[in-house]
Design a protein around this motif. Sequence first.
Motif, PDB file in Angstrom:
ATOM      1  N   MET A  66       0.969  -1.321  -0.122  1.00  0.00           N
ATOM      2  CA  MET A  66       0.044  -0.138   0.165  1.00  0.00           C
ATOM      3  C   MET A  66       0.583   1.354  -0.021  1.00  0.00           C
ATOM      4  O   MET A  66       1.794   1.312   0.759  1.00  0.00           O
ATOM      5  N   GLN A  67       0.534   2.270  -1.009  1.00  0.00           N
ATOM      6  CA  GLN A  67       1.354   3.377  -1.053  1.00  0.00           C
ATOM      7  C   GLN A  67       1.101   4.271   0.173  1.00  0.00           C
ATOM      8  O   GLN A  67       0.200   4.355   0.785  1.00  0.00           O
ATOM      9  N   ILE A  68       2.400   5.104   0.500  1.00  0.00           N
ATOM     10  CA  ILE A  68       2.273   6.139   1.650  1.00  0.00           C
ATOM     11  C   ILE A  68       2.517   7.712   1.013  1.00  0.00           C
ATOM     12  O   ILE A  68       3.419   7.607   0.357  1.00  0.00           O
ATOM     13  N   GLU A  69       1.478   8.233   1.566  1.00  0.00           N
ATOM     14  CA  GLU A  69       1.805   9.940   1.360  1.00  0.00           C
ATOM     15  C   GLU A  69       1.647  10.694   2.632  1.00  0.00           C
ATOM     16  O   GLU A  69       1.741  10.105   3.620  1.00  0.00           O
ATOM     17  N   GLU A  70       1.935  11.670   2.491  1.00  0.00           N
ATOM     18  CA  GLU A  70       2.180  12.749   3.696  1.00  0.00           C
ATOM     19  C   GLU A  70       1.032  13.807   3.537  1.00  0.00           C
ATOM     20  O   GLU A  70       0.564  14.135   2.732  1.00  0.00           O
ATOM     21  N   MET A  71       0.452  14.077   4.704  1.00  0.00           N
ATOM     22  CA  MET A  71      -0.490  15.078   4.831  1.00  0.00           C
ATOM     23  C   MET A  71      -0.310  15.653   6.270  1.00  0.00           C
ATOM     24  O   MET A  71       0.392  15.407   6.989  1.00  0.00           O
ATOM     25  N   GLU A  72      -1.303  16.864   6.356  1.00  0.00           N
ATOM     26  CA  GLU A  72      -1.396  17.459   7.491  1.00  0.00           C
ATOM     27  C   GLU A  72      -2.443  16.945   8.446  1.00  0.00           C
ATOM     28  O   GLU A  72      -3.702  16.502   8.081  1.00  0.00           O
ATOM     29  N   LEU A  73      -2.058  16.396   9.603  1.00  0.00           N
ATOM     30  CA  LEU A  73      -3.111  15.693  10.394  1.00  0.00           C
ATOM     31  C   LEU A  73      -3.257  15.924  11.871  1.00  0.00           C
ATOM     32  O   LEU A  73      -1.773  16.244  12.420  1.00  0.00           O
ATOM     33  N   TYR A  74      -4.167  16.557  12.161  1.00  0.00           N
ATOM     34  CA  TYR A  74      -4.309  17.194  13.556  1.00  0.00           C
ATOM     35  C   TYR A  74      -3.421  18.648  13.737  1.00  0.00           C
ATOM     36  O   TYR A  74      -2.714  18.648  14.895  1.00  0.00           O
ATOM     37  N   GLY A  75      -3.162  19.163  12.696  1.00  0.00           N
ATOM     38  CA  GLY A  75      -1.999  20.267  12.587  1.00  0.00           C
ATOM     39  C   GLY A  75      -0.735  19.819  12.603  1.00  0.00           C
ATOM     40  O   GLY A  75       0.241  20.685  12.623  1.00  0.00           O
ATOM     41  N   ARG A  76      -0.375  18.483  12.734  1.00  0.00           N
ATOM     42  CA  ARG A  76       0.764  17.829  12.280  1.00  0.00           C
ATOM     43  C   ARG A  76       1.409  17.724  11.176  1.00  0.00           C
ATOM     44  O   ARG A  76       0.885  16.760  10.396  1.00  0.00           O
ATOM     45  N   LYS A  77       2.214  18.570  10.526  1.00  0.00           N
ATOM     46  CA  LYS A  77       2.520  18.483   8.916  1.00  0.00           C
ATOM     47  C   LYS A  77       3.518  17.329   8.875  1.00  0.00           C
ATOM     48  O   LYS A  77       4.146  16.613   9.680  1.00  0.00           O
TER      49      LYS A  77
END
Length: 526
Positions: A1-12
């Motif tokens: 499964m591929q992994i990407e980055e996102m801002e989650l709970y204000g955590r970049k």
Amino acid sequence: MQIEEMELYGRKNTKVFAGERPKTIGEVLQNSLEKFPDKAAVVTEERALTYSELDARSTVIAANLQKHCSVEKGDRVAVIVGNRYHFPLIVFACVKLGAIMVPINVKLTADEIGYIIGHSDVKALISEADHFYKIEAIQEQQPQIIPTEDHIFIIDGVNTFETLLQPSNPTTKVDIDELDPAFILYTSGTTGRPKGAVLSHINVIHSLINFQLTFQTTPDLKTLIAVPMFHVTGLVGQLLHMIYIGGTAYSMERYQNKIYIEYILTYKINFVFNVPTIFIMMATEEEFKNNSFDFVTKVAFGGAPIYQQTFNMLKEVFPNAELHNAYGSTETTSPATLMPVSYSESKGTSVGPAVPVADIKIVNQNGEECPIGEIGELYIKGPMVIKEYWRNPEANETSFTDGYWHSGDMGYVDEDGYFYICDRKKDMINRAGEKVFSIEVEDMLKKHEYIKEAAVVGIPDPLYGERVKAFVVIDHFTEADVPSIKEHCLKHLAKFKVPELYEFLDELPRNASGKILKYTLKNRRN
């Protein structure tokens, strides 16, 4: 499964699984329901539930909670239930309503349960009849925090749980987002009060995927839940993990050596997941020694250190099984590191590399990242890390830095990215997987009328991992006073928190600044 980055709970720059992952825990059940409607999803000592039955009955309970209690999205539902078939039904009923389930340790006292109920401000309460006397005690002392009588449902007792199983109109559709909270699990707090870790749907989903990818679990797996489902390992690592992959979760209400072994043999349990203490206890039984467990394909362990001799025993008893050490916490929604399917024997006592979407760094006392091999505190970041503690701004302020949760565990990482846990920074005692914070016990001891000072430490134990030992300063002590001290503690603390060992001193050892030297106490010899 591929992994990407996102801002989650204000955590970049938080890593997440990309693509077609479920967005909610409800979707997890629906996905397996479509594939395995008539397959056993949960098998308890009382009854079995197929995926269709689990879905249908939980929908009815959800409708009745909505009808009788007006439970809405975001409302809290307290649950004092052990490993019975009712527990997974309540899990998915709450999930379907967008309600937040608050599973409570059934071993806790009325005082401890009362704090959790009051702090989480629950709208409905479901309990086994065996624990109703605790609810009555809370009602007598703090009636304002207990839901009204028509919002309390007792399994095998008055205000019967059966009310929730009666046919009812369908629930009003609720829109649930992956960032919405699903559970509040209360963990021991360093200030003497437990903290409510808020587990959201996205936290749980990522932990399920981490387990499945790293362990390479498949629908043919059957696990036996002996740890409580109200703990994160039983809830996420076993129950919801099996639902996610379409496996079967067997469970037993109370752990008993012989019965546990018999269940494994009878039902051909091929995925065994436990704290090391249970494996050690199993090894004392003749039935364990005299039977073949070659049908077991996966063995996982966590929640306490694994010793080399225990690891070697597991390799011998489960010759066809992959052995997986696991490290995590309630705040990481179970796993932060997992041993993969294959690894070098030299890494047998490692807790494994970080799970695919975790960022873990080792930090020294100055907040600087440690080089490879140097011991420091584990800071953990990822989509499985909770957003916050429930209504606890102080803990939220001190427990997170730049999106990393401070684990309080000391360890190091090797050149291959494998982590090793050396010690705990916090004064926490791990008794057979049950977490005990020393300050909570010390505070209670010091409320005893004759005790001047107290210090509590964990003493290594070959069976339980650690036992609780109290060092106390007391005037005019005699051995006859020990039962009164234990009785005093039992009134306010769960039994597993009450010290088993006592040593009486004229004074506690301290450093120049007055801090108690617990290291000295741990290494003291009578």
